[in-house]
Design a protein around this motif. Structure first.
Motif, PDB file in Angstrom:
ATOM      1  N   LEU A 158       0.819  -1.190   0.000  1.00 53.24           N
ATOM      2  CA  LEU A 158       0.000   0.000   0.000  1.00 53.24           C
ATOM      3  C   LEU A 158       0.867   1.260   0.000  1.00 53.24           C
ATOM      4  CD1 LEU A 158      -2.687  -1.070   2.643  1.00 53.24           C
ATOM      5  CD2 LEU A 158      -2.764  -1.316   0.156  1.00 53.24           C
ATOM      6  N   GLU A 159       0.316   2.324  -0.581  1.00 49.10           N
ATOM      7  CA  GLU A 159       1.087   3.556  -0.757  1.00 49.10           C
ATOM      8  C   GLU A 159       1.639   4.086   0.561  1.00 49.10           C
ATOM      9  OE1 GLU A 159      -0.574   7.772  -1.547  1.00 49.10           O
ATOM     10  OE2 GLU A 159      -0.124   6.934  -3.534  1.00 49.10           O
ATOM     11  N   GLY A 160       0.818   4.103   1.602  1.00 48.48           N
ATOM     12  CA  GLY A 160       1.274   4.640   2.870  1.00 48.48           C
ATOM     13  C   GLY A 160       2.487   3.901   3.406  1.00 48.48           C
ATOM     14  N   HIS A 161       2.467   2.574   3.306  1.00 52.35           N
ATOM     15  CA  HIS A 161       3.618   1.809   3.790  1.00 52.35           C
ATOM     16  C   HIS A 161       4.824   2.006   2.881  1.00 52.35           C
ATOM     17  CE1 HIS A 161       5.629  -1.206   6.194  1.00 52.35           C
ATOM     18  NE2 HIS A 161       5.991  -1.832   5.096  1.00 52.35           N
ATOM     19  N   ARG A 162       4.604   2.130   1.572  1.00 50.10           N
ATOM     20  CA  ARG A 162       5.715   2.414   0.667  1.00 50.10           C
ATOM     21  C   ARG A 162       6.400   3.720   1.033  1.00 50.10           C
ATOM     22  NH1 ARG A 162       2.215   0.830  -3.612  1.00 50.10           N
ATOM     23  NH2 ARG A 162       2.053   3.004  -4.301  1.00 50.10           N
ATOM     24  N   ASP A 163       5.622   4.678   1.533  1.00 52.46           N
ATOM     25  CA  ASP A 163       6.219   5.955   1.921  1.00 52.46           C
ATOM     26  C   ASP A 163       7.268   5.791   3.013  1.00 52.46           C
ATOM     27  OD1 ASP A 163       4.740   7.396   0.095  1.00 52.46           O
ATOM     28  OD2 ASP A 163       3.313   8.204   1.562  1.00 52.46           O
ATOM     29  N   GLU A 164       7.178   4.735   3.808  1.00 50.43           N
ATOM     30  CA  GLU A 164       8.207   4.488   4.818  1.00 50.43           C
ATOM     31  C   GLU A 164       9.565   4.214   4.169  1.00 50.43           C
ATOM     32  OE1 GLU A 164       7.945   4.296   8.351  1.00 50.43           O
ATOM     33  OE2 GLU A 164       6.049   5.341   7.969  1.00 50.43           O
ATOM     34  N   TYR A 165       9.550   3.670   2.959  1.00 51.50           N
ATOM     35  CA  TYR A 165      10.773   3.274   2.269  1.00 51.50           C
ATOM     36  C   TYR A 165      11.166   4.231   1.149  1.00 51.50           C
ATOM     37  CZ  TYR A 165      10.527  -1.217   4.695  1.00 51.50           C
ATOM     38  OH  TYR A 165      10.508  -2.186   5.654  1.00 51.50           O
ATOM     39  N   ILE A 325      -4.605   3.683  18.083  1.00 50.26           N
ATOM     40  CA  ILE A 325      -4.005   4.625  17.141  1.00 50.26           C
ATOM     41  C   ILE A 325      -3.151   3.841  16.151  1.00 50.26           C
ATOM     42  CG2 ILE A 325      -2.415   6.566  16.884  1.00 50.26           C
ATOM     43  CD1 ILE A 325      -3.288   7.536  19.635  1.00 50.26           C
ATOM     44  N   THR A 326      -3.416   4.040  14.863  1.00 52.61           N
ATOM     45  CA  THR A 326      -2.698   3.308  13.818  1.00 52.61           C
ATOM     46  C   THR A 326      -2.122   4.276  12.784  1.00 52.61           C
ATOM     47  OG1 THR A 326      -4.671   3.027  12.414  1.00 52.61           O
ATOM     48  CG2 THR A 326      -4.219   1.313  14.065  1.00 52.61           C
ATOM     49  N   SER A 327      -1.220   3.758  11.973  1.00 55.69           N
ATOM     50  CA  SER A 327      -0.654   4.518  10.861  1.00 55.69           C
ATOM     51  C   SER A 327      -0.223   3.519   9.799  1.00 55.69           C
ATOM     52  CB  SER A 327       0.552   5.348  11.323  1.00 55.69           C
ATOM     53  OG  SER A 327       1.691   4.521  11.492  1.00 55.69           O
ATOM     54  N   ALA A 328       0.299   4.030   8.699  1.00 56.48           N
ATOM     55  CA  ALA A 328       0.797   3.141   7.653  1.00 56.48           C
ATOM     56  C   ALA A 328       2.026   2.368   8.108  1.00 56.48           C
ATOM     57  CB  ALA A 328       1.126   3.947   6.394  1.00 56.48           C
ATOM     58  N   ARG A 329       2.641   2.791   9.202  1.00 59.48           N
ATOM     59  CA  ARG A 329       3.768   2.045   9.763  1.00 59.48           C
ATOM     60  C   ARG A 329       3.291   0.876  10.624  1.00 59.48           C
ATOM     61  NH1 ARG A 329       9.192   2.891  10.129  1.00 59.48           N
ATOM     62  NH2 ARG A 329      10.252   1.942  11.909  1.00 59.48           N
ATOM     63  N   THR A 330       2.022   0.848  10.985  1.00 57.53           N
ATOM     64  CA  THR A 330       1.460  -0.291  11.713  1.00 57.53           C
ATOM     65  C   THR A 330       1.416  -1.462  10.748  1.00 57.53           C
ATOM     66  OG1 THR A 330       0.055   1.269  12.924  1.00 57.53           O
ATOM     67  CG2 THR A 330      -0.479  -1.073  13.104  1.00 57.53           C
ATOM     68  N   ARG A 348     -16.602  -1.361  21.039  1.00 56.02           N
ATOM     69  CA  ARG A 348     -15.949  -0.653  22.145  1.00 56.02           C
ATOM     70  C   ARG A 348     -14.504  -0.306  21.820  1.00 56.02           C
ATOM     71  NH1 ARG A 348     -15.546  -3.797  26.611  1.00 56.02           N
ATOM     72  NH2 ARG A 348     -16.239  -5.673  25.534  1.00 56.02           N
ATOM     73  N   VAL A 349     -14.082  -0.598  20.583  1.00 58.17           N
ATOM     74  CA  VAL A 349     -12.752  -0.220  20.102  1.00 58.17           C
ATOM     75  C   VAL A 349     -12.918   0.769  18.961  1.00 58.17           C
ATOM     76  CG1 VAL A 349     -10.620  -1.012  19.016  1.00 58.17           C
ATOM     77  CG2 VAL A 349     -11.727  -2.426  20.766  1.00 58.17           C
ATOM     78  N   THR A 350     -12.377   1.945  19.120  1.00 58.72           N
ATOM     79  CA  THR A 350     -12.385   2.969  18.079  1.00 58.72           C
ATOM     80  C   THR A 350     -10.966   3.139  17.542  1.00 58.72           C
ATOM     81  OG1 THR A 350     -14.262   4.169  19.035  1.00 58.72           O
ATOM     82  CG2 THR A 350     -12.787   5.418  17.596  1.00 58.72           C
ATOM     83  N   ILE A 351     -10.828   3.063  16.232  1.00 60.74           N
ATOM     84  CA  ILE A 351      -9.517   3.184  15.596  1.00 60.74           C
ATOM     85  C   ILE A 351      -9.353   4.605  15.076  1.00 60.74           C
ATOM     86  CG2 ILE A 351      -8.010   2.337  13.761  1.00 60.74           C
ATOM     87  CD1 ILE A 351      -9.434  -0.362  13.977  1.00 60.74           C
ATOM     88  N   ILE A 352      -8.231   5.216  15.419  1.00 62.30           N
ATOM     89  CA  ILE A 352      -7.931   6.608  15.066  1.00 62.30           C
ATOM     90  C   ILE A 352      -6.577   6.664  14.377  1.00 62.30           C
ATOM     91  CG2 ILE A 352      -7.479   8.920  15.991  1.00 62.30           C
ATOM     92  CD1 ILE A 352      -9.249   8.150  18.387  1.00 62.30           C
ATOM     93  N   GLY A 353      -6.476   7.464  13.322  1.00 59.87           N
ATOM     94  CA  GLY A 353      -5.191   7.652  12.671  1.00 59.87           C
ATOM     95  C   GLY A 353      -5.272   7.399  11.190  1.00 59.87           C
ATOM     96  N   ALA A 354      -4.177   6.884  10.622  1.00 58.20           N
ATOM     97  CA  ALA A 354      -4.107   6.541   9.206  1.00 58.20           C
ATOM     98  C   ALA A 354      -4.286   5.033   9.054  1.00 58.20           C
ATOM     99  CB  ALA A 354      -2.770   6.984   8.627  1.00 58.20           C
ATOM    100  N   PRO A 355      -4.692   4.568   7.867  1.00 57.63           N
ATOM    101  CA  PRO A 355      -4.866   3.130   7.664  1.00 57.63           C
ATOM    102  C   PRO A 355      -3.574   2.356   7.901  1.00 57.63           C
ATOM    103  CG  PRO A 355      -5.891   4.370   5.879  1.00 57.63           C
ATOM    104  CD  PRO A 355      -5.106   5.364   6.689  1.00 57.63           C
ATOM    105  N   VAL A 356      -3.715   1.124   8.369  1.00 60.54           N
ATOM    106  CA  VAL A 356      -2.554   0.266   8.603  1.00 60.54           C
ATOM    107  C   VAL A 356      -1.834  -0.008   7.274  1.00 60.54           C
ATOM    108  CG1 VAL A 356      -3.563  -0.769  10.654  1.00 60.54           C
ATOM    109  CG2 VAL A 356      -3.924  -1.861   8.420  1.00 60.54           C
TER     110      VAL A 356
END
Length: 439
Positions: A158-165, A325-330, A348-356
């Motif tokens: 995914l693009e977000g994870h590619r941005d890590e590299y 809390i998640t991000s593309a680095r998750t 009862r779990v709310t996810i906040i941030g960017a997609p994994v």
């Protein structure tokens, strides 16, 4: 990753020889790549299971072409060709991990950072120090979207994870030249928001990469925090070398728990025991709210945190709530952790941030090979993970078969904008969103 090598801390053993054998400096290119090609074919391509039949046929054609034409190729051109073959699988764990380029090739005298509002120069050396904080509209005439498109064939997922590299790609003139993006292999043209174009050269003054960061890129936010570029002391960046943090917030009847990995790749910390200790402490504190920060969790061993993740919703009870809390680095075991949490806690779990950083079905569980000539390190994937179905297939990873994850989605319920100015000012829109949702 869930495990880079089969079994425990085997990756640590690779570090002993990594600096002396897999990583070298300079740009003297080998002309005969037969050793690398032989190892690539037998120890990667014939072992990895993540290619579909169509993808394998395409990769085989590219590999045969490379085998026929590799003699005389420059090293950057050769490793890009290998990266393209690997990336055909389009599986985040099946990857030529390009972070080693930052140790092997000269590095640009600026360091970039991607935020929700674009590409920025966050740091600079020597004559380029004054560029820090400038927004970049183009590198070699290409905007961020075009640069991502050029990088995509060399890195799967995914693009977000590619941005890590992508930073290792953008900050290596040798690589950009070999990719046909840069005209020169010693400088790069950078266009700023004000319309000015500057030509940036290389610098040898950056700190050397060490340990796991030679293979997996350290989070840029942590790198720049440690370099003193962030105002204030935001909670999510404090104690930057700690992999597990437990921070009571009694004024909110809450506990903040942060995982930056699911295993200590240095071998100094027993993460399973640390997670067990966190669970014991959480049971004693019995907060109404838990903020589980997984934004930096690039993976490790999914088994280390499973019990903790499954217990958190029960601890907060029916009237409490959990914010993840998640991000593309998750990634990898980081995704597994959020999956176990969401499965146990439901609404009862709310996810906040960017997609994994990966889809909920992927392949993992292989080794890493280090090619002897180019120094390339390549992740191999041999077992399936499917967190939508519980992974009943015969080729699924054993831990997931025994302890299934079946969730509809791990998409964020809230996606706050996180700008470069937020980062530099020490603001944390993700944590702020979690706190705002508490009664």
């Amino acid at each position: 990753m869930i495990r880079i090598f089969r079994g425990g801390l085997a990756l640590v053993l690779a570090f002993a020889g990594l600096a002396g054998t897999a990583i070298s400096t300079g740009t003297a290119w080998a002309q005969d790549w037969s050793e690398d090609l032989a190892m690539f074919r037998t120890e990667f391509f014939e072992v990895d299971n993540s290619y579909s039949a169509e993808e394998r046929a395409r990769a085989e054609a590219l590999l045969a072409e490379l085998e026929a034409n590799a003699d005389g190729m420059s090293e950057p051109a050769f490793v890009l060709a290998l990266a393209e073959i690997v990336a055909v699988a389009d599986n985040g764990h099946t990857v030529l991990r390009n972070t080693y380029w930052q140790s092997r090739y000269p590095r640009l005298a600026v360091r970039f950072m991607i935020a929700d509002d674009g590409l920025f120069i966050a740091d600079g050396q020597g004559d380029y120090e004054a560029l820090a904080g400038q927004r970049v509209t183009a590198v070699e005439g290409l905007g961020l979207s075009e640069l991502r498109d050029h990088f995509a064939p060399y890195h799967p997922g995914l693009e977000g994870h590619r941005d890590e590299y992508i930073y290792a790609f953008l900050e290596s003139p040798d690589i950009l030249n070999a990719a046909g993006i840069a005209e020169r292999s010693d400088t790069i043209s950078v266009t700023l928001l004000n319309g000015e174009t500057v030509r940036v050269g290389n610098s040898d003054a950056w700190p050397p990469l060490a340990g796991i960061w030679q293979i997996i890129p350290q989070a840029r936010a942590i790198t720049f925090y440690k370099a003193g570029l962030v105002d204030g002391d935001p909670l999510y960046l404090q104690e930057p070398d700690e992999l597990l943090r437990y921070v009571p917030m009694p004024e909110r009847d809450a506990v903040y728990i942060q995982f930056r990995a699911n295993i200590d790749f240095s071998g100094q910390m027993d993460m399973r025991q640390a997670a067990t200790d966190a669970l014991t402490r959480l049971q004693e504190d019995a907060p109404a709210y838990v903020i589980l920060d997984q934004r930096f969790n690039t993976g490790g061993d999914l088994n280390t945190t499973r019990d903790l993740m499954q217990a958190i919703p029960e601890i907060v009870g029916e009237s409490g709530h959990v914010f993840a809390i998640t991000s593309a680095r998750t990634f990898s075991a980081g995704i597994s952790s959020v999956g176990y949490l969401k499965q146990a806690g439901g609404d009862r779990v709310t996810i906040i941030g960017a997609p994994v950083g990966d889809p909920l079905e992927f392949w993992a569980e292989g080794d890493v090979i280090f090619l002897p000539q180019s120094g390339a390190n390549i992740g191999i994937s041999t077992e399936r993970h499917n967190y939508m179905t519980g992974c009943p297939e015969d080729d699924c990873h054993g831990s997931i078969q025994r302890h299934p994850i079946a969730v509809d989605s791990l998409a964020p319920d809230y996606r706050p904008v996180f700008t470069y100015d937020d980062f530099i000012a020490g603001r944390d829109p993700y944590l702020e969103a979690a706190l705002s949702l508490m009664p």
